[in-house]
Design an enzyme around this catalytic site. Structure first.
Site, PDB file in Angstrom:
ATOM      1  N   TYR A   1      58.360  17.656  71.224  1.00  0.00           N
ATOM      2  CA  TYR A   1      58.133  16.677  70.158  1.00  0.00           C
ATOM      3  C   TYR A   1      56.842  15.950  70.502  1.00  0.00           C
ATOM      4  O   TYR A   1      56.750  15.348  71.583  1.00  0.00           O
ATOM      5  CB  TYR A   1      59.274  15.654  70.116  1.00  0.00           C
ATOM      6  CG  TYR A   1      60.592  16.189  69.575  1.00  0.00           C
ATOM      7  CD1 TYR A   1      60.898  16.077  68.223  1.00  0.00           C
ATOM      8  CD2 TYR A   1      61.536  16.781  70.419  1.00  0.00           C
ATOM      9  CE1 TYR A   1      62.113  16.538  67.715  1.00  0.00           C
ATOM     10  CE2 TYR A   1      62.751  17.249  69.922  1.00  0.00           C
ATOM     11  CZ  TYR A   1      63.030  17.125  68.569  1.00  0.00           C
ATOM     12  OH  TYR A   1      64.231  17.588  68.070  1.00  0.00           O
TER      13      TYR A   1
ATOM     14  N   PRO B   1      64.574  14.980  59.746  1.00  0.00           N
ATOM     15  CA  PRO B   1      64.975  16.023  60.695  1.00  0.00           C
ATOM     16  C   PRO B   1      64.601  15.748  62.166  1.00  0.00           C
ATOM     17  O   PRO B   1      65.027  16.501  63.051  1.00  0.00           O
ATOM     18  CB  PRO B   1      64.260  17.285  60.193  1.00  0.00           C
ATOM     19  CG  PRO B   1      63.157  16.792  59.329  1.00  0.00           C
ATOM     20  CD  PRO B   1      63.570  15.471  58.774  1.00  0.00           C
TER      21      PRO B   1
ATOM     22  N   LYS C   1      69.800  15.968  63.430  1.00  0.00           N
ATOM     23  CA  LYS C   1      71.158  15.445  63.236  1.00  0.00           C
ATOM     24  C   LYS C   1      71.832  15.864  61.924  1.00  0.00           C
ATOM     25  O   LYS C   1      73.038  15.649  61.759  1.00  0.00           O
ATOM     26  CB  LYS C   1      71.127  13.894  63.283  1.00  0.00           C
ATOM     27  CG  LYS C   1      70.890  13.348  64.663  1.00  0.00           C
ATOM     28  CD  LYS C   1      72.154  13.427  65.508  1.00  0.00           C
ATOM     29  CE  LYS C   1      71.899  13.384  66.989  1.00  0.00           C
ATOM     30  NZ  LYS C   1      71.772  14.677  67.643  1.00  0.00           N
TER      31      LYS C   1
ATOM     32  N   TYR D   1      70.903  12.378  71.373  1.00  0.00           N
ATOM     33  CA  TYR D   1      70.381  13.708  71.027  1.00  0.00           C
ATOM     34  C   TYR D   1      71.447  14.786  71.216  1.00  0.00           C
ATOM     35  O   TYR D   1      71.613  15.664  70.377  1.00  0.00           O
ATOM     36  CB  TYR D   1      69.123  14.041  71.852  1.00  0.00           C
ATOM     37  CG  TYR D   1      68.347  15.185  71.248  1.00  0.00           C
ATOM     38  CD1 TYR D   1      67.288  14.950  70.373  1.00  0.00           C
ATOM     39  CD2 TYR D   1      68.700  16.513  71.510  1.00  0.00           C
ATOM     40  CE1 TYR D   1      66.589  15.995  69.789  1.00  0.00           C
ATOM     41  CE2 TYR D   1      68.018  17.564  70.922  1.00  0.00           C
ATOM     42  CZ  TYR D   1      66.952  17.303  70.071  1.00  0.00           C
ATOM     43  OH  TYR D   1      66.268  18.343  69.479  1.00  0.00           O
TER      44      TYR D   1
HETATM   45  P1  RFL Z   1      73.587  22.249  52.135  1.00  0.00           P
HETATM   46  O1  RFL Z   1      73.143  23.149  53.255  1.00  0.00           O
HETATM   47  O2  RFL Z   1      72.545  21.648  51.280  1.00  0.00           O
HETATM   48  O3  RFL Z   1      74.575  23.127  51.232  1.00  0.00           O
HETATM   49  C1  RFL Z   1      75.010  22.681  49.964  1.00  0.00           C
HETATM   50  C2  RFL Z   1      75.338  23.903  49.110  1.00  0.00           C
HETATM   51  O4  RFL Z   1      75.856  23.475  47.860  1.00  0.00           O
HETATM   52  C3  RFL Z   1      75.281  24.272  46.840  1.00  0.00           C
HETATM   53  N1  RFL Z   1      75.334  23.462  45.595  1.00  0.00           N
HETATM   54  C4  RFL Z   1      76.243  23.674  44.611  1.00  0.00           C
HETATM   55  N2  RFL Z   1      77.236  24.565  44.496  1.00  0.00           N
HETATM   56  C5  RFL Z   1      78.000  24.516  43.369  1.00  0.00           C
HETATM   57  N3  RFL Z   1      77.774  23.614  42.360  1.00  0.00           N
HETATM   58  C6  RFL Z   1      76.781  22.707  42.457  1.00  0.00           C
HETATM   59  N4  RFL Z   1      76.547  21.823  41.470  1.00  0.00           N
HETATM   60  C7  RFL Z   1      75.974  22.692  43.615  1.00  0.00           C
HETATM   61  N5  RFL Z   1      74.915  21.955  44.027  1.00  0.00           N
HETATM   62  C8  RFL Z   1      74.552  22.439  45.215  1.00  0.00           C
HETATM   63  C9  RFL Z   1      73.870  24.557  47.326  1.00  0.00           C
HETATM   64  O5  RFL Z   1      73.319  25.734  46.709  1.00  0.00           O
HETATM   65  C10 RFL Z   1      74.108  24.742  48.826  1.00  0.00           C
HETATM   66  O6  RFL Z   1      74.357  26.099  49.164  1.00  0.00           O
HETATM   67  O7  RFL Z   1      74.528  21.066  52.650  1.00  0.00           O
HETATM   68  P2  RFL Z   1      75.557  21.010  53.880  1.00  0.00           P
HETATM   69  O8  RFL Z   1      76.474  22.211  53.845  1.00  0.00           O
HETATM   70  O9  RFL Z   1      76.122  19.656  53.882  1.00  0.00           O
HETATM   71  O10 RFL Z   1      74.674  21.229  55.193  1.00  0.00           O
HETATM   72  C11 RFL Z   1      73.726  20.255  55.588  1.00  0.00           C
HETATM   73  C12 RFL Z   1      72.561  20.921  56.324  1.00  0.00           C
HETATM   74  O11 RFL Z   1      72.077  21.991  55.537  1.00  0.00           O
HETATM   75  C13 RFL Z   1      71.427  19.927  56.630  1.00  0.00           C
HETATM   76  O12 RFL Z   1      71.939  18.671  57.021  1.00  0.00           O
HETATM   77  C14 RFL Z   1      70.490  20.428  57.762  1.00  0.00           C
HETATM   78  O13 RFL Z   1      69.844  21.608  57.393  1.00  0.00           O
HETATM   79  C15 RFL Z   1      69.446  19.363  58.128  1.00  0.00           C
HETATM   80  N6  RFL Z   1      68.493  19.844  59.145  1.00  0.00           N
HETATM   81  C16 RFL Z   1      68.827  19.882  60.490  1.00  0.00           C
HETATM   82  N7  RFL Z   1      70.067  19.507  60.889  1.00  0.00           N
HETATM   83  C17 RFL Z   1      70.426  19.593  62.217  1.00  0.00           C
HETATM   84  O14 RFL Z   1      71.582  19.244  62.550  1.00  0.00           O
HETATM   85  N8  RFL Z   1      69.562  20.062  63.190  1.00  0.00           N
HETATM   86  C18 RFL Z   1      68.290  20.461  62.870  1.00  0.00           C
HETATM   87  O15 RFL Z   1      67.581  20.936  63.750  1.00  0.00           O
HETATM   88  C19 RFL Z   1      67.869  20.339  61.482  1.00  0.00           C
HETATM   89  N9  RFL Z   1      66.647  20.728  61.100  1.00  0.00           N
HETATM   90  C20 RFL Z   1      67.197  20.263  58.761  1.00  0.00           C
HETATM   91  C21 RFL Z   1      66.292  20.690  59.773  1.00  0.00           C
HETATM   92  C22 RFL Z   1      66.817  20.267  57.413  1.00  0.00           C
HETATM   93  C23 RFL Z   1      65.545  20.674  57.077  1.00  0.00           C
HETATM   94  N10 RFL Z   1      65.218  20.665  55.673  1.00  0.00           N
HETATM   95  C24 RFL Z   1      64.621  21.761  55.012  1.00  0.00           C
HETATM   96  C25 RFL Z   1      65.701  19.616  54.825  1.00  0.00           C
HETATM   97  C26 RFL Z   1      65.021  21.089  59.441  1.00  0.00           C
HETATM   98  C27 RFL Z   1      64.623  21.066  58.092  1.00  0.00           C
HETATM   99  C28 RFL Z   1      63.221  21.473  57.777  1.00  0.00           C
HETATM  100  C1  PHB Z   2      64.233  23.382  64.050  1.00  0.00           C
HETATM  101  O1  PHB Z   2      64.186  23.730  62.852  1.00  0.00           O
HETATM  102  O2  PHB Z   2      64.192  24.215  64.980  1.00  0.00           O
HETATM  103  C2  PHB Z   2      64.326  21.930  64.393  1.00  0.00           C
HETATM  104  C3  PHB Z   2      64.197  20.987  63.389  1.00  0.00           C
HETATM  105  C4  PHB Z   2      64.266  19.641  63.731  1.00  0.00           C
HETATM  106  C5  PHB Z   2      64.457  19.271  65.051  1.00  0.00           C
HETATM  107  C6  PHB Z   2      64.614  20.211  66.039  1.00  0.00           C
HETATM  108  C7  PHB Z   2      64.537  21.566  65.715  1.00  0.00           C
HETATM  109  O3  PHB Z   2      64.497  17.950  65.387  1.00  0.00           O
END
Ligand code: RFL
Ligand code: PHB
Length: 389
Positions: A200, A292, A296, A384
Protein backbone atom coordinates in the site's frame (compact mmCIF):
# COMPACT_ATOMS: atom_id res chain seq x y z
CA UNK A 1 -43.54 -21.70 -6.01
CA UNK A 2 -42.91 -21.86 -2.27
CA UNK A 3 -39.61 -21.78 -0.37
CA UNK A 4 -38.44 -21.01 3.16
CA UNK A 5 -35.93 -18.26 2.30
CA UNK A 6 -36.00 -16.22 -0.95
CA UNK A 7 -32.54 -14.79 -1.61
CA UNK A 8 -32.33 -11.73 -3.87
CA UNK A 9 -29.01 -11.42 -5.76
CA UNK A 10 -26.51 -14.08 -6.84
CA UNK A 11 -23.21 -12.56 -5.68
CA UNK A 12 -20.98 -13.99 -2.95
CA UNK A 13 -23.26 -13.07 0.01
CA UNK A 14 -26.29 -14.70 -1.59
CA UNK A 15 -24.48 -17.86 -2.66
CA UNK A 16 -22.73 -18.36 0.68
CA UNK A 17 -26.01 -17.95 2.57
CA UNK A 18 -27.79 -20.28 0.15
CA UNK A 19 -25.16 -23.03 0.49
CA UNK A 20 -25.00 -22.79 4.32
CA UNK A 21 -28.81 -22.94 4.61
CA UNK A 22 -29.01 -25.81 2.10
CA UNK A 23 -26.57 -27.89 4.17
CA UNK A 24 -28.93 -27.44 7.16
CA UNK A 25 -31.92 -28.55 5.09
CA UNK A 26 -33.39 -25.02 4.92
CA UNK A 27 -34.97 -24.63 1.48
CA UNK A 28 -34.06 -21.48 -0.45
CA UNK A 29 -34.08 -19.96 -3.94
CA UNK A 30 -31.49 -17.50 -5.33
CA UNK A 31 -32.69 -14.85 -7.83
CA UNK A 32 -29.90 -13.21 -9.90
CA UNK A 33 -30.60 -10.67 -12.61
CA UNK A 34 -27.42 -11.35 -14.63
CA UNK A 35 -25.90 -14.55 -16.08
CA UNK A 36 -23.39 -16.71 -14.19
CA UNK A 37 -20.64 -15.68 -16.67
CA UNK A 38 -21.39 -12.01 -16.13
CA UNK A 39 -21.16 -12.33 -12.33
CA UNK A 40 -17.87 -14.22 -12.72
CA UNK A 41 -16.42 -11.55 -15.02
CA UNK A 42 -16.47 -8.88 -12.28
CA UNK A 43 -12.98 -8.55 -10.79
CA UNK A 44 -13.31 -7.51 -7.18
CA UNK A 45 -11.98 -8.52 -3.78
CA UNK A 46 -8.73 -10.38 -3.28
CA UNK A 47 -8.11 -10.60 0.47
CA UNK A 48 -10.12 -12.92 2.75
CA UNK A 49 -10.29 -12.75 6.55
CA UNK A 50 -10.31 -15.82 8.75
CA UNK A 51 -14.04 -15.44 9.53
CA UNK A 52 -14.83 -15.86 5.83
CA UNK A 53 -12.39 -18.79 5.57
CA UNK A 54 -14.21 -20.53 8.44
CA UNK A 55 -17.57 -19.95 6.75
CA UNK A 56 -16.19 -21.39 3.49
CA UNK A 57 -15.07 -24.49 5.42
CA UNK A 58 -18.49 -24.80 7.04
CA UNK A 59 -20.09 -24.44 3.60
CA UNK A 60 -17.86 -27.26 2.27
CA UNK A 61 -16.26 -25.09 -0.44
CA UNK A 62 -12.82 -24.45 1.05
CA UNK A 63 -10.87 -27.21 -0.80
CA UNK A 64 -9.53 -25.18 -3.73
CA UNK A 65 -8.97 -22.10 -1.53
CA UNK A 66 -6.81 -24.21 0.86
CA UNK A 67 -4.79 -25.60 -2.09
CA UNK A 68 -4.46 -22.54 -4.30
CA UNK A 69 -4.81 -19.54 -1.94
CA UNK A 70 -1.80 -17.70 -0.53
CA UNK A 71 -1.63 -17.03 3.22
CA UNK A 72 -0.17 -13.57 3.87
CA UNK A 73 1.39 -12.95 7.27
CA UNK A 74 1.78 -9.20 6.83
CA UNK A 75 1.74 -6.22 4.47
CA UNK A 76 4.07 -3.43 3.33
CA UNK A 77 3.37 0.30 3.58
CA UNK A 78 5.36 2.68 1.40
CA UNK A 79 5.76 6.41 2.02
CA UNK A 80 8.21 9.06 0.78
CA UNK A 81 10.52 6.56 -0.89
CA UNK A 82 10.72 4.26 2.16
CA UNK A 83 8.76 1.16 3.11
CA UNK A 84 7.96 -0.72 6.31
CA UNK A 85 6.40 -4.05 7.21
CA UNK A 86 3.40 -4.74 9.46
CA UNK A 87 3.65 -8.33 10.71
CA UNK A 88 0.05 -9.54 11.19
CA UNK A 89 1.03 -12.96 12.47
CA UNK A 90 3.43 -11.66 15.11
CA UNK A 91 1.03 -8.91 16.23
CA UNK A 92 -2.28 -10.83 16.18
CA UNK A 93 -1.49 -14.55 15.70
CA UNK A 94 -3.50 -14.48 12.44
CA UNK A 95 -2.91 -14.02 8.73
CA UNK A 96 -5.17 -13.27 5.74
CA UNK A 97 -5.70 -15.32 2.58
CA UNK A 98 -5.18 -14.01 -0.93
CA UNK A 99 -7.83 -15.77 -3.04
CA UNK A 100 -10.04 -13.85 -5.45
CA UNK A 101 -13.72 -13.13 -4.94
CA UNK A 102 -14.24 -14.50 -8.48
CA UNK A 103 -12.86 -17.86 -7.33
CA UNK A 104 -14.98 -17.91 -4.13
CA UNK A 105 -18.05 -17.18 -6.28
CA UNK A 106 -17.10 -19.88 -8.82
CA UNK A 107 -16.61 -22.44 -6.02
CA UNK A 108 -20.04 -21.55 -4.60
CA UNK A 109 -21.79 -21.80 -8.00
CA UNK A 110 -20.11 -25.19 -8.63
CA UNK A 111 -21.10 -26.55 -5.19
CA UNK A 112 -24.70 -25.30 -5.48
CA UNK A 113 -25.12 -26.62 -9.01
CA UNK A 114 -23.69 -30.03 -8.06
CA UNK A 115 -26.02 -30.29 -5.07
CA UNK A 116 -29.12 -29.18 -7.00
CA UNK A 117 -29.27 -25.74 -5.33
CA UNK A 118 -31.93 -23.48 -6.83
CA UNK A 119 -30.54 -20.48 -8.71
CA UNK A 120 -32.66 -18.51 -11.18
CA UNK A 121 -30.53 -16.38 -13.53
CA UNK A 122 -31.60 -13.43 -15.71
CA UNK A 123 -34.63 -12.58 -13.59
CA UNK A 124 -36.11 -9.12 -14.21
CA UNK A 125 -38.25 -6.73 -12.20
CA UNK A 126 -37.81 -8.42 -8.80
CA UNK A 127 -40.27 -7.00 -6.25
CA UNK A 128 -40.55 -7.87 -2.57
CA UNK A 129 -44.11 -7.78 -1.21
CA UNK A 130 -45.55 -7.77 2.33
CA UNK A 131 -42.14 -8.01 4.02
CA UNK A 132 -43.68 -6.41 7.11
CA UNK A 133 -46.28 -9.22 7.43
CA UNK A 134 -46.00 -12.91 8.33
CA UNK A 135 -46.47 -13.93 4.69
CA UNK A 136 -44.01 -12.17 2.36
CA UNK A 137 -43.69 -13.01 -1.33
CA UNK A 138 -41.43 -12.09 -4.20
CA UNK A 139 -42.40 -11.58 -7.84
CA UNK A 140 -40.16 -11.40 -10.93
CA UNK A 141 -40.29 -11.76 -14.72
CA UNK A 142 -38.34 -14.02 -16.99
CA UNK A 143 -38.91 -14.45 -20.70
CA UNK A 144 -42.14 -12.44 -20.54
CA UNK A 145 -43.71 -14.61 -17.79
CA UNK A 146 -44.40 -13.41 -14.26
CA UNK A 147 -43.35 -15.72 -11.42
CA UNK A 148 -44.24 -15.62 -7.73
CA UNK A 149 -42.38 -17.14 -4.77
CA UNK A 150 -44.08 -17.34 -1.37
CA UNK A 151 -41.62 -17.59 1.51
CA UNK A 152 -41.03 -17.22 5.26
CA UNK A 153 -38.13 -14.77 4.96
CA UNK A 154 -36.38 -12.66 2.30
CA UNK A 155 -32.60 -12.11 2.29
CA UNK A 156 -31.68 -8.95 0.37
CA UNK A 157 -28.20 -9.77 -0.99
CA UNK A 158 -28.52 -7.73 -4.20
CA UNK A 159 -25.66 -5.29 -3.78
CA UNK A 160 -25.62 -1.50 -3.61
CA UNK A 161 -27.87 -0.99 -6.67
CA UNK A 162 -30.40 -3.71 -5.79
CA UNK A 163 -34.11 -3.43 -4.94
CA UNK A 164 -34.06 -4.85 -1.40
CA UNK A 165 -32.88 -1.73 0.43
CA UNK A 166 -35.35 0.42 -1.55
CA UNK A 167 -38.18 -1.84 -0.33
CA UNK A 168 -37.70 -0.53 3.22
CA UNK A 169 -39.85 2.63 3.60
CA UNK A 170 -37.97 5.92 3.79
CA UNK A 171 -39.72 6.63 7.09
CA UNK A 172 -37.87 3.63 8.59
CA UNK A 173 -34.52 3.85 6.77
CA UNK A 174 -31.61 5.99 7.94
CA UNK A 175 -28.68 6.32 5.53
CA UNK A 176 -25.15 7.52 6.29
CA UNK A 177 -22.84 8.30 3.39
CA UNK A 178 -19.45 9.73 2.56
CA UNK A 179 -18.08 9.98 -0.96
CA UNK A 180 -14.41 10.47 -1.72
CA UNK A 181 -13.13 12.90 -4.36
CA UNK A 182 -11.24 10.20 -6.35
CA UNK A 183 -11.54 6.65 -7.68
CA UNK A 184 -9.32 3.59 -8.15
CA UNK A 185 -8.14 2.56 -11.59
CA UNK A 186 -7.37 -1.16 -11.42
CA UNK A 187 -5.71 -3.52 -13.87
CA UNK A 188 -5.21 -7.26 -13.95
CA UNK A 189 -2.14 -8.56 -15.80
CA UNK A 190 -0.59 -11.97 -16.39
CA UNK A 191 2.70 -11.01 -14.81
CA UNK A 192 4.41 -12.18 -11.61
CA UNK A 193 3.51 -9.97 -8.60
CA UNK A 194 6.17 -7.40 -7.70
CA UNK A 195 6.39 -8.72 -4.10
CA UNK A 196 5.28 -11.69 -1.97
CA UNK A 197 3.08 -9.33 0.05
CA UNK A 198 0.70 -6.48 -0.80
CA UNK A 199 2.21 -2.98 -0.96
CA UNK A 200 0.00 0.00 0.00
CA UNK A 201 1.72 3.22 -1.13
CA UNK A 202 1.10 6.83 -0.15
CA UNK A 203 2.92 8.97 -2.70
CA UNK A 204 2.87 12.66 -3.56
CA UNK A 205 1.24 11.63 -6.89
CA UNK A 206 -1.55 9.70 -5.14
CA UNK A 207 -2.24 6.26 -3.69
CA UNK A 208 -1.10 2.99 -5.31
CA UNK A 209 -1.64 -0.66 -4.37
CA UNK A 210 0.26 -3.73 -5.57
CA UNK A 211 -1.84 -6.85 -5.09
CA UNK A 212 -2.12 -10.25 -6.75
CA UNK A 213 -4.25 -13.27 -7.47
CA UNK A 214 -1.54 -15.93 -8.01
CA UNK A 215 2.13 -16.43 -8.98
CA UNK A 216 1.44 -15.20 -12.51
CA UNK A 217 -1.52 -12.88 -12.07
CA UNK A 218 -1.09 -9.41 -10.61
CA UNK A 219 -3.65 -6.81 -9.61
CA UNK A 220 -2.53 -3.17 -9.37
CA UNK A 221 -4.49 -0.04 -8.53
CA UNK A 222 -3.77 3.70 -8.69
CA UNK A 223 -5.82 6.56 -7.30
CA UNK A 224 -7.34 8.49 -10.25
CA UNK A 225 -9.71 11.39 -10.89
CA UNK A 226 -13.43 10.58 -10.79
CA UNK A 227 -13.74 12.09 -14.27
CA UNK A 228 -11.22 9.58 -15.74
CA UNK A 229 -12.43 6.63 -17.79
CA UNK A 230 -10.44 3.41 -18.32
CA UNK A 231 -10.02 4.24 -22.02
CA UNK A 232 -8.10 7.41 -21.02
CA UNK A 233 -5.35 5.14 -19.69
CA UNK A 234 -3.18 3.11 -22.06
CA UNK A 235 -1.33 0.23 -20.43
CA UNK A 236 1.94 2.11 -20.88
CA UNK A 237 0.55 5.19 -19.12
CA UNK A 238 -0.75 3.04 -16.25
CA UNK A 239 2.60 1.29 -15.69
CA UNK A 240 4.52 4.54 -15.88
CA UNK A 241 2.27 6.20 -13.31
CA UNK A 242 2.33 3.16 -11.00
CA UNK A 243 6.16 3.12 -11.05
CA UNK A 244 6.30 6.80 -10.17
CA UNK A 245 4.21 6.14 -7.04
CA UNK A 246 6.34 3.24 -5.73
CA UNK A 247 9.74 3.29 -3.99
CA UNK A 248 12.49 3.21 -6.66
CA UNK A 249 13.68 -0.24 -5.65
CA UNK A 250 10.15 -1.71 -6.05
CA UNK A 251 9.53 0.13 -9.34
CA UNK A 252 12.83 -1.27 -10.61
CA UNK A 253 11.68 -4.87 -10.25
CA UNK A 254 8.08 -4.40 -11.43
CA UNK A 255 7.32 -6.71 -14.36
CA UNK A 256 4.85 -5.11 -16.77
CA UNK A 257 2.70 -6.64 -19.51
CA UNK A 258 -0.62 -6.20 -21.28
CA UNK A 259 -3.67 -5.67 -19.06
CA UNK A 260 -6.42 -8.30 -19.33
CA UNK A 261 -8.92 -6.17 -17.40
CA UNK A 262 -9.06 -2.46 -16.64
CA UNK A 263 -11.77 -0.69 -14.65
CA UNK A 264 -12.45 2.31 -12.41
CA UNK A 265 -14.28 2.08 -9.08
CA UNK A 266 -15.49 5.16 -7.18
CA UNK A 267 -14.82 5.18 -3.42
CA UNK A 268 -17.73 5.41 -1.03
CA UNK A 269 -18.57 4.80 2.64
CA UNK A 270 -22.27 4.00 3.13
CA UNK A 271 -24.44 2.36 5.81
CA UNK A 272 -28.19 1.91 5.99
CA UNK A 273 -29.96 1.26 9.28
CA UNK A 274 -31.73 -0.89 10.30
CA UNK A 275 -30.62 -3.97 8.35
CA UNK A 276 -33.94 -5.71 9.03
CA UNK A 277 -37.49 -4.69 8.20
CA UNK A 278 -40.09 -7.27 9.21
CA UNK A 279 -39.12 -10.47 7.42
CA UNK A 280 -36.61 -8.77 5.07
CA UNK A 281 -32.92 -8.90 6.04
CA UNK A 282 -30.24 -6.92 4.19
CA UNK A 283 -26.83 -8.51 3.73
CA UNK A 284 -23.51 -7.27 2.28
CA UNK A 285 -23.26 -4.39 -0.20
CA UNK A 286 -27.08 -4.03 -0.16
CA UNK A 287 -26.68 -2.52 3.32
CA UNK A 288 -23.18 -1.04 3.38
CA UNK A 289 -20.23 -0.03 1.22
CA UNK A 290 -16.63 0.65 2.23
CA UNK A 291 -13.80 2.12 0.20
CA UNK A 292 -11.63 -0.86 -0.87
CA UNK A 293 -8.49 0.33 0.94
CA UNK A 294 -8.95 -1.94 3.97
CA UNK A 295 -10.14 -4.96 1.91
CA UNK A 296 -13.29 -5.11 4.05
CA UNK A 297 -16.26 -5.21 1.62
CA UNK A 298 -16.59 -8.94 0.97
CA UNK A 299 -15.39 -9.74 4.47
CA UNK A 300 -18.09 -7.59 6.05
CA UNK A 301 -20.68 -9.18 3.74
CA UNK A 302 -19.47 -12.54 5.11
CA UNK A 303 -19.95 -11.46 8.73
CA UNK A 304 -23.56 -10.46 7.89
CA UNK A 305 -24.07 -13.92 6.38
CA UNK A 306 -22.69 -15.46 9.59
CA UNK A 307 -25.21 -13.59 11.79
CA UNK A 308 -28.16 -14.17 9.45
CA UNK A 309 -27.40 -17.86 8.84
CA UNK A 310 -27.11 -18.52 12.57
CA UNK A 311 -30.29 -16.55 13.28
CA UNK A 312 -32.26 -18.51 10.66
CA UNK A 313 -30.84 -21.82 11.92
CA UNK A 314 -31.90 -20.91 15.46
CA UNK A 315 -35.45 -20.10 14.36
CA UNK A 316 -35.88 -23.21 12.14
CA UNK A 317 -34.06 -25.70 14.40
CA UNK A 318 -34.98 -24.42 17.85
CA UNK A 319 -38.00 -22.21 17.21
CA UNK A 320 -36.06 -19.35 18.85
CA UNK A 321 -36.23 -15.95 17.07
CA UNK A 322 -33.49 -14.34 19.23
CA UNK A 323 -30.86 -14.47 16.45
CA UNK A 324 -33.03 -12.89 13.78
CA UNK A 325 -34.44 -10.35 16.23
CA UNK A 326 -30.92 -9.19 17.07
CA UNK A 327 -29.53 -9.58 13.52
CA UNK A 328 -29.51 -5.88 12.65
CA UNK A 329 -27.94 -4.82 15.96
CA UNK A 330 -25.19 -7.49 15.81
CA UNK A 331 -24.37 -7.01 12.14
CA UNK A 332 -24.26 -3.20 12.44
CA UNK A 333 -21.94 -3.26 15.48
CA UNK A 334 -19.32 -5.01 13.34
CA UNK A 335 -20.14 -3.07 10.14
CA UNK A 336 -19.43 0.31 11.80
CA UNK A 337 -15.99 -0.89 12.96
CA UNK A 338 -15.14 -2.02 9.42
CA UNK A 339 -16.41 1.36 8.15
CA UNK A 340 -14.16 3.17 10.62
CA UNK A 341 -11.08 1.15 9.67
CA UNK A 342 -11.67 1.53 5.91
CA UNK A 343 -12.23 5.29 6.28
CA UNK A 344 -9.12 5.69 8.47
CA UNK A 345 -6.87 3.61 6.21
CA UNK A 346 -8.17 5.45 3.11
CA UNK A 347 -7.55 8.83 4.78
CA UNK A 348 -4.02 7.78 5.70
CA UNK A 349 -2.97 6.74 2.21
CA UNK A 350 -4.70 8.96 -0.38
CA UNK A 351 -4.02 12.49 -1.59
CA UNK A 352 -7.09 14.75 -1.30
CA UNK A 353 -7.55 17.73 -3.65
CA UNK A 354 -8.16 20.13 -0.73
CA UNK A 355 -5.35 18.88 1.56
CA UNK A 356 -3.42 21.77 3.13
CA UNK A 357 0.29 21.71 4.00
CA UNK A 358 -0.80 21.14 7.61
CA UNK A 359 -3.01 18.17 6.61
CA UNK A 360 -0.09 16.63 4.74
CA UNK A 361 2.16 16.94 7.80
CA UNK A 362 -0.56 15.27 9.92
CA UNK A 363 -0.76 12.39 7.44
CA UNK A 364 3.03 11.99 7.37
CA UNK A 365 3.19 12.06 11.19
CA UNK A 366 0.50 9.40 11.44
CA UNK A 367 2.29 7.13 8.97
CA UNK A 368 5.53 7.61 10.88
CA UNK A 369 3.75 6.80 14.16
CA UNK A 370 2.44 3.60 12.57
CA UNK A 371 5.95 2.78 11.32
CA UNK A 372 7.55 3.16 14.73
CA UNK A 373 4.86 2.25 17.28
CA UNK A 374 3.97 -1.35 17.99
CA UNK A 375 0.63 -0.51 19.65
CA UNK A 376 -0.43 1.43 16.52
CA UNK A 377 0.66 -1.47 14.31
CA UNK A 378 -1.25 -3.94 16.48
CA UNK A 379 -4.45 -1.89 16.20
CA UNK A 380 -4.03 -1.73 12.42
CA UNK A 381 -3.22 -5.45 12.16
CA UNK A 382 -6.20 -6.54 14.32
CA UNK A 383 -8.55 -4.63 12.07
CA UNK A 384 -6.89 -5.81 8.85
CA UNK A 385 -7.00 -9.53 9.71
CA UNK A 386 -10.61 -9.03 10.84
CA UNK A 387 -12.27 -8.35 14.18
CA UNK A 388 -13.87 -11.44 15.77
CA UNK A 389 -17.55 -12.16 14.96
P1 RFL B 1 -22.47 -8.02 -5.03
O1 RFL B 1 -21.18 -8.74 -5.30
O2 RFL B 1 -22.65 -6.67 -5.60
O3 RFL B 1 -23.63 -8.99 -5.58
C1 RFL B 1 -24.96 -8.54 -5.70
C2 RFL B 1 -25.64 -9.35 -6.80
O4 RFL B 1 -27.01 -8.98 -6.89
C3 RFL B 1 -27.36 -8.87 -8.25
N1 RFL B 1 -28.51 -7.94 -8.32
C4 RFL B 1 -29.79 -8.35 -8.49
N2 RFL B 1 -30.32 -9.57 -8.64
C5 RFL B 1 -31.67 -9.66 -8.79
N3 RFL B 1 -32.49 -8.56 -8.82
C6 RFL B 1 -31.98 -7.32 -8.66
N4 RFL B 1 -32.77 -6.24 -8.69
C7 RFL B 1 -30.59 -7.17 -8.48
N5 RFL B 1 -29.76 -6.11 -8.32
C8 RFL B 1 -28.53 -6.60 -8.22
C9 RFL B 1 -26.11 -8.35 -8.93
O5 RFL B 1 -26.09 -8.65 -10.34
C10 RFL B 1 -25.02 -9.10 -8.16
O6 RFL B 1 -24.68 -10.33 -8.78
O7 RFL B 1 -22.80 -7.93 -3.47
P2 RFL B 1 -22.42 -8.91 -2.26
O8 RFL B 1 -22.79 -10.34 -2.62
O9 RFL B 1 -22.97 -8.30 -1.05
O10 RFL B 1 -20.83 -8.93 -2.20
C11 RFL B 1 -20.12 -7.76 -1.82
C12 RFL B 1 -18.75 -7.74 -2.50
O11 RFL B 1 -18.92 -7.96 -3.89
C13 RFL B 1 -18.00 -6.41 -2.26
O12 RFL B 1 -18.19 -5.96 -0.94
C14 RFL B 1 -16.47 -6.54 -2.51
O13 RFL B 1 -16.20 -6.86 -3.84
C15 RFL B 1 -15.74 -5.24 -2.13
N6 RFL B 1 -14.30 -5.31 -2.44
C16 RFL B 1 -13.42 -5.96 -1.59
N7 RFL B 1 -13.88 -6.59 -0.49
C17 RFL B 1 -13.01 -7.30 0.32
O14 RFL B 1 -13.47 -7.87 1.34
N8 RFL B 1 -11.66 -7.39 0.06
C18 RFL B 1 -11.11 -6.78 -1.04
O15 RFL B 1 -9.92 -6.95 -1.28
C19 RFL B 1 -12.00 -6.00 -1.89
N9 RFL B 1 -11.53 -5.39 -2.99
C20 RFL B 1 -13.79 -4.67 -3.59
C21 RFL B 1 -12.39 -4.73 -3.83
C22 RFL B 1 -14.64 -4.02 -4.49
C23 RFL B 1 -14.11 -3.41 -5.60
N10 RFL B 1 -15.04 -2.76 -6.49
C24 RFL B 1 -15.05 -2.96 -7.88
C25 RFL B 1 -16.17 -2.05 -5.96
C26 RFL B 1 -11.85 -4.11 -4.94
C27 RFL B 1 -12.70 -3.43 -5.82
C28 RFL B 1 -12.07 -2.74 -6.99
C1 PHB C 1 -7.35 -6.70 -4.54
O1 PHB C 1 -8.22 -6.55 -5.41
O2 PHB C 1 -6.45 -7.56 -4.65
C2 PHB C 1 -7.36 -5.83 -3.32
C3 PHB C 1 -8.24 -4.76 -3.26
C4 PHB C 1 -8.22 -3.95 -2.14
C5 PHB C 1 -7.34 -4.22 -1.10
C6 PHB C 1 -6.49 -5.29 -1.15
C7 PHB C 1 -6.49 -6.11 -2.28
O3 PHB C 1 -7.30 -3.40 -0.01
Amino acid sequence: MRTQVAIIGGGPSALLLSQLLRLRGIDNVVLERKTRDYVLSRIRAGVLERGLLDLMREAGIAGRMEREGFAHDGTLIAHEGGMFHVDFRKLTGHSVMVYGQTEVTRDLYDALEKAGGKIEFEVEGVEIHDADTDAPHVTFHRGGTEHRIDCDYVAGCDGFHGVSRQTIPLSVRREYEKTYPFGWLGILSETPPVDDELIYANSARGFALCSMRNANLSRYYIQCALSDSPSDWTDAAFWQELKRRLPGEVAGRLVTGPSIEKSIAPLRSFVTEPMRWGRLFLCGDAAHIVPPTGAKGLNTAASDVHYLYNGLRQVYEEGDPEGIDRYSERALARVWKAERFSWWFSSLLHRYPDQSAFDLRMQAAEIDFLRTNEAAQKAMAENYVGLPY
